[in-house]
Design an enzyme around this catalytic site. Structure first.
Site, PDB file in Angstrom:
ATOM      1  N   SER A 127       0.916  -1.499  -0.170  1.00 48.36           N
ATOM      2  CA  SER A 127      -0.083   0.002  -0.120  1.00 48.36           C
ATOM      3  C   SER A 127       1.283   1.452  -0.052  1.00 48.36           C
ATOM      4  CB  SER A 127      -0.806   0.125   1.345  1.00 48.36           C
ATOM      5  OG  SER A 127      -1.258   1.606   1.835  1.00 48.36           O
ATOM      6  N   GLU A 129       0.345   3.806   2.008  1.00 48.62           N
ATOM      7  CA  GLU A 129       0.405   4.443   3.344  1.00 48.62           C
ATOM      8  C   GLU A 129       1.535   3.959   3.402  1.00 48.62           C
ATOM      9  OE1 GLU A 129      -2.353   5.743   5.077  1.00 48.62           O
ATOM     10  OE2 GLU A 129      -1.345   5.876   6.158  1.00 48.62           O
ATOM     11  N   TYR A 150      -0.955   0.157  10.824  1.00 50.02           N
ATOM     12  CA  TYR A 150      -1.991  -0.419   9.815  1.00 50.02           C
ATOM     13  C   TYR A 150      -0.410  -0.426   8.593  1.00 50.02           C
ATOM     14  CZ  TYR A 150      -3.253  -1.228   4.666  1.00 50.02           C
ATOM     15  OH  TYR A 150      -3.875  -1.031   3.501  1.00 50.02           O
TER      16      TYR A 150
END
Ligand code: NAP
Ligand code: G4F
Length: 336
Positions: A127, A129, A150
């Protein structure tokens, strides 16, 4: 012989699109489905009904179930999409998030190795992220500075995939996907939340919508385009890591303005800011540069930002207005 694909997270947004695309390409598709108290197969019901997908009960926290399914399916490719995928929720349940998001890749890769299934290809749903506070634009070589539980967990998944590739010669690839949305997006992610609320406001079913940080910027693409990229990544002749993005970003405020505008409304009249939706740490801007996948694999997104918004609004409108006969549904003229 047909290739066999096993998808973890098959009941999620991406899992459902990926299953459809793989079936179109002649794969036999299997999925791991966890036991839930209410049925969550809505996105893949048509595939289950016509027998083109088969699911097995399992859970990414339970290595025995992973081993059982791997032995039963004997997949040519494992697509590991299963995750607790909500960034804000990961601050509330960091331990669980790490167990699923970080440890599942370890569990699957090590199971493949111990079961002598090292020829099975492995896809890791990494991701954007993981880039966290690194400034935009982000590419494969950008410093990874995650700012959420996460993001940290996804970073472990990213690195363990590289480690099994380098250490054991396994075909293990990371797709570093930037935000991708669709009508099938979970309702608590900001795009779907805004679209659904705006449609309900237009229909008089809701008065306002509470949101958090409107200044964050995201590079939003369409999930169907991104799952096409995932298949290209796994059918390539070499395992590598790939950024998948549109190269265009917008703030949450801009997304909301466009959606309300599309429906003939003014976003400012209906948005309330609530502290409940701010995160302890925020990723301020994500903007991907997908030059690598574009140059080497020829992937480009087909669906524009406007096309994504239109698809999401029309689908939400249909969900909110159609009760009985879906076949007769047509978008009202101002939605087209
Ligand atoms: P999603 O809609 O939230 O789907 C997540 C899937 O994981 C669901 O099928 C869910 O099952 C399953 N799952 C959750 N916990 C599990 C567990 N303990 N055991 C087995 N399965 C479990 O997410 P998505 O948007 O499709 O994203 C797919 C993957 O890509 C995720 O790994 C996500 O982190 C990653 N990713 C997404 C984006 C994006 O913008 N969408 C961007 C980058 C990376 P239930 O249906 O039972 O909940
Ligand atoms: O839609 P979001 O929750 O997505 P976020 O946090 O970017 O994460 C998604 O994309 C990641 C890829 O970069 C995936 F890995 C991850 O699994 C997930 O799919 O929030 C987007 C932005 C954030 O800046 C958030 O602070 O919207 C802001 N926001 C403002 N109000 C809100 C809200 N987010 C949510 N979910 N709900 C709000 O009310």
């Amino acid at each position: 012989m047909d290739k066999r694909a096993l998808i973890t997270g098959i009941t999620g947004q991406d899992g459902s699109y990926l299953a459809e695309l793989l079936i179109e390409r002649g794969y036999k598709v299997y999925g791991i489905q966890r036991r839930t108290s209410t049925i969550v197969t809505e996105r893949i019901n048509s595939l289950l009904d016509n027998g083109s997908v088969e699911t097995f009960y399992g859970d990414l926290s339970d290595v025995n179930s992973i081993i059982r399914v791997l032995k039963e399916v004997k997949p040519d490719i494992v697509f590991n999409l299963g995750a607790m995928s909500h960034v804000k929720v990961s601050f509330d349940i960091p331990d669980y998030t790490v167990q699923i998001v970080a440890l599942a890749p370890v569990r699957i890769l090590e199971s493949l190795r111990l079961l002598d299934m090292k020829d099975t290809r492995y896809y890791q749903a990494s991701s954007s992220e993981i880039f966290g506070s690194s400034s935009a634009p982000q590419v494969e070589t950008t410093t990874m500075l995650p700012v959420s539980p996460y993001g940290c967990a996804k970073l472990l998944g990213y690195h363990i995939t590289r480690v099994y590739r380098a250490g054991y010669g396994m075909f293990a690839s990371n797709g570093i996907l930037f935000n991708h949305e669709s009508p099938r997006r979970g309702e608590t992610f900001v795009t779907k939340k805004i679209v659904r609320a705006a449609v309900r406001i237009k229909l008089g079913k809701q008065k306002s919508v509470k949101l958090g940080n409107l200044d964050a910027k995201r590079d939003w693409g369409h999930a169907r385009d991104y799952m096409r990229a995932v298949i290209m990544i796994m059918e390539h002749d070499k395992p590598e890591d790939w950024v998948v993005a549109t190269g265009e970003y917008h703030s949450v405020r801009e997304f909301a303005d466009r959606v309300f505008d599309y429906l003939g409304l003014r976003a400012d009249d209906y948005i309330e800011i609530s502290g409940d939706y701010f995160r302890p740490n925020e990723v301020p801007e994500l903007l991907g540069d997908s030059k690598k996948i574009s140059d080497i694999l020829g992937w480009h997104p087909d669906i524009t930002f406007e096309g994504l918004i239109k698809d999401m609004i029309e689908s939400a409108w249909k969900e909110e207005t159609v009760a009985v006969n879906q076949a007769q549904w047509r978008a009202p003229s101002y939605l087209r």
